[in-house]
Design a protein around this motif. Structure first.
Motif, PDB file in Angstrom:
ATOM      1  N   THR A   1      18.733 -39.474 -36.850  1.00  0.00           N
ATOM      2  CA  THR A   1      17.556 -39.268 -37.698  1.00  0.00           C
ATOM      3  C   THR A   1      16.330 -38.935 -36.857  1.00  0.00           C
ATOM      4  O   THR A   1      15.571 -38.011 -37.180  1.00  0.00           O
ATOM      5  CB  THR A   1      17.276 -40.525 -38.542  1.00  0.00           C
ATOM      6  OG1 THR A   1      18.388 -40.778 -39.388  1.00  0.00           O
ATOM      7  CG2 THR A   1      16.034 -40.336 -39.394  1.00  0.00           C
ATOM      8  N   VAL A   2      16.121 -39.689 -35.794  1.00  0.00           N
ATOM      9  CA  VAL A   2      14.971 -39.436 -34.919  1.00  0.00           C
ATOM     10  C   VAL A   2      15.044 -38.027 -34.333  1.00  0.00           C
ATOM     11  O   VAL A   2      14.048 -37.291 -34.318  1.00  0.00           O
ATOM     12  CB  VAL A   2      14.914 -40.500 -33.805  1.00  0.00           C
ATOM     13  CG1 VAL A   2      13.910 -40.100 -32.730  1.00  0.00           C
ATOM     14  CG2 VAL A   2      14.542 -41.863 -34.387  1.00  0.00           C
ATOM     15  N   LEU A   3      16.216 -37.640 -33.866  1.00  0.00           N
ATOM     16  CA  LEU A   3      16.378 -36.296 -33.306  1.00  0.00           C
ATOM     17  C   LEU A   3      16.172 -35.219 -34.365  1.00  0.00           C
ATOM     18  O   LEU A   3      15.511 -34.204 -34.113  1.00  0.00           O
ATOM     19  CB  LEU A   3      17.768 -36.158 -32.688  1.00  0.00           C
ATOM     20  CG  LEU A   3      17.930 -36.721 -31.280  1.00  0.00           C
ATOM     21  CD1 LEU A   3      19.401 -36.950 -30.957  1.00  0.00           C
ATOM     22  CD2 LEU A   3      17.308 -35.780 -30.250  1.00  0.00           C
ATOM     23  N   SER A   4      16.736 -35.422 -35.548  1.00  0.00           N
ATOM     24  CA  SER A   4      16.618 -34.426 -36.619  1.00  0.00           C
ATOM     25  C   SER A   4      15.177 -34.208 -37.025  1.00  0.00           C
ATOM     26  O   SER A   4      14.740 -33.077 -37.260  1.00  0.00           O
ATOM     27  CB  SER A   4      17.433 -34.856 -37.838  1.00  0.00           C
ATOM     28  OG  SER A   4      18.811 -34.888 -37.551  1.00  0.00           O
ATOM     29  N   ARG A   5      14.417 -35.292 -37.097  1.00  0.00           N
ATOM     30  CA  ARG A   5      13.056 -35.198 -37.624  1.00  0.00           C
ATOM     31  C   ARG A   5      12.013 -34.903 -36.550  1.00  0.00           C
ATOM     32  O   ARG A   5      10.981 -34.296 -36.844  1.00  0.00           O
ATOM     33  CB  ARG A   5      12.694 -36.495 -38.354  1.00  0.00           C
ATOM     34  CG  ARG A   5      13.507 -36.704 -39.621  1.00  0.00           C
ATOM     35  CD  ARG A   5      13.082 -37.952 -40.386  1.00  0.00           C
ATOM     36  NE  ARG A   5      11.715 -37.874 -40.867  1.00  0.00           N
ATOM     37  CZ  ARG A   5      11.192 -38.728 -41.755  1.00  0.00           C
ATOM     38  NH1 ARG A   5      11.943 -39.707 -42.250  1.00  0.00           N
ATOM     39  NH2 ARG A   5       9.937 -38.616 -42.141  1.00  0.00           N
ATOM     40  N   HIS A   6      12.270 -35.312 -35.306  1.00  0.00           N
ATOM     41  CA  HIS A   6      11.204 -35.209 -34.308  1.00  0.00           C
ATOM     42  C   HIS A   6      11.634 -34.612 -32.966  1.00  0.00           C
ATOM     43  O   HIS A   6      10.789 -34.431 -32.088  1.00  0.00           O
ATOM     44  CB  HIS A   6      10.584 -36.588 -34.072  1.00  0.00           C
ATOM     45  CG  HIS A   6       9.908 -37.140 -35.284  1.00  0.00           C
ATOM     46  ND1 HIS A   6       8.684 -36.697 -35.725  1.00  0.00           N
ATOM     47  CD2 HIS A   6      10.315 -38.085 -36.172  1.00  0.00           C
ATOM     48  CE1 HIS A   6       8.347 -37.348 -36.834  1.00  0.00           C
ATOM     49  NE2 HIS A   6       9.309 -38.197 -37.122  1.00  0.00           N
TER      50      HIS A   6
END
Length: 387
Positions: free
Chosen positions: A95-100
């Motif tokens: 999630t962190v990689l996908s969003r930021h």
């Protein structure tokens, strides 16, 4: 308002349930007691696309959301296989990689997270600061074109299974001189990064570690995102999915315990040829636990729906409530299952006492029930901050 899953979500639930039951709790316990990992289950779940359900399709994922990943977490736990790394790698890191993350970071890491060939774990907790990122002692300082990281982390899950660890550190803001959080993708074999396994009283195939970062040098592109400004939103981006999927795992574990106990009490006969489940002293505690688990499931569904709709503030409240409710319900369900099974409940064969440590930990981590009550008191009830 609807409480029905979509046809695709129903199919996902059925498929994951079938996979989990093919392995079962005995597989989970055997791996844990042998000091091994659930490598076969993880690989098959990845091959079937279950680990990447929340990852965008352009990076090899299913294009779904945290609702779908919560289904995966819950159904594997309901089959007796509560995999903590589902929370750490697909929920937090992906999630962190996908969003930021930068586009290059997404291309490099998300396909492997989606198919299960890569795992990224998460390191925020420290011996002194706990999870309070305002007091983190791990510091990153610029070193030429790269960064030098120094500090300690504790209770870091699955480092021995992962290729990278997403380290939360503090960096100096050149404009203000103040320290601000930043996230770094650090290879687990990086020079200066060492680990020490923590012996835990939990039956789990996933291990916990102390991490020591002593002048760990990483290149500039190890910084997650385009700049230091990505640090704080990236950190918070992983917290709601973490709470929701931990809650789903707890609800699934509660379902598993209640199912095991109900099968036993419906067929176990002692006095007068009646099943012990016909006695209210046995059936009522089980029914009470079942109610609590179902209530937790409803809050999990609400939290996941809000998160996937992009309503982050509301999802934060619901996610914390879901985690609280599921932690309490799972602990109650497993303890009740042990009690109604009597002596059998403490045996490995019946497969409920093996979960006592895990569900007790679920009331502490990744955020304690007391800190959730603090959050609700402050942000829902409008009370002054107490800490």
């Amino acid at each position: 308002m609807t409480f029905d899953l979509t046809p695709e979500q129903d199919q996902l639930r059925d498929a994951v349930r079938a996979l989990g039951r093919r392995y079962g709790h005995s597989y989970f316990v055997e791996k844990a007691k042998a000091g091994e990992h659930t490598t076969e289950l993880w690989a098959e779940a990845g091959r079937l696309g279950y680990l990447g359900v929340n990852i965008p399709t352009e990076y090899g994922g299913g294009g779904g959301g945290i609702t779908e990943l919560a289904i995966v977490c819950e159904e594997l736990a309901a089959a007796g296989c509560p995999l903590l790394l589902l929370v750490v790698s697909p929920a937090i890191a992906a999630t962190v990689l996908s969003r930021h993350g930068t586009e290059e970071q997404r291309k490099r890491h998300l396909p492997g997270l989606a198919d299960g060939s890569q795992k990224i774990v998460f390191a925020i907790t420290e011996p002194e600061a706990g999870s309070n990122f305002h007091r983190l002692g791990t510091v990153a300082r610029r070193d030429g074109d790269g960064w030098l990281l120094n500090g300690r982390k504790c209770y870091i899950s699955g480092v021995d299974e992962a290729g990278h660890v997403l380290v939360v550190a503090r960096t100096e803001d050149s404009s203000t001189g103040k320290l601000k959080p930043a996230l770094f993708l650090v290879p687990t074999d990086a020079a200066g990064l060492t680990r020490s396994k923590l012996d835990m009283e939990i039956v789990s195939p996933e291990n916990q570690f102390l991490l020591y970062l002593d002048d760990v040098r990483v290149p500039a592109d190890a910084l997650l995102g385009e700049s230091l400004d990505a640090g704080l939103p990236a950190l918070f981006a992983g917290l709601n999915p973490e709470r929701i999927t931990v809650a789903a795992m707890g609800a699934g574990t509660g379902r598993y315990a209640i199912e095991r106990a109900s099968e036993y009490t419906a067929t176990r006969k002692v006095w007068g040829g009646r099943s012990i489940g016909s006695h209210q002293g046995v059936s009522h505690p089980l029914a009470h636990a079942a109610v609590q688990v179902e209530l937790a499931r409803l809050m999990i569904q609400k939290a996941a729906t809000l998160y996937d709709a992009g309503r982050d503030l509301e999802a934060g409240v619901a996610g914390n409530m879901a985690k609280y409710a599921a932690g309490e319900a799972a602990a109650l369900a497993v303890d009740t299952a042990v009690q109604v099974l009597g002596g059998a409940g403490m045996t490995t064969e019946y497969g409920v006492a093996t979960l006592l440590g895990a569900v007790r930990a679920g009331r502490i981590a990744p955020v304690s029930r007391e800190m959730i009550l603090n959050f609700v008191a402050q942000h829902v009830l409008g009370q002054d901050k107490s800490y």
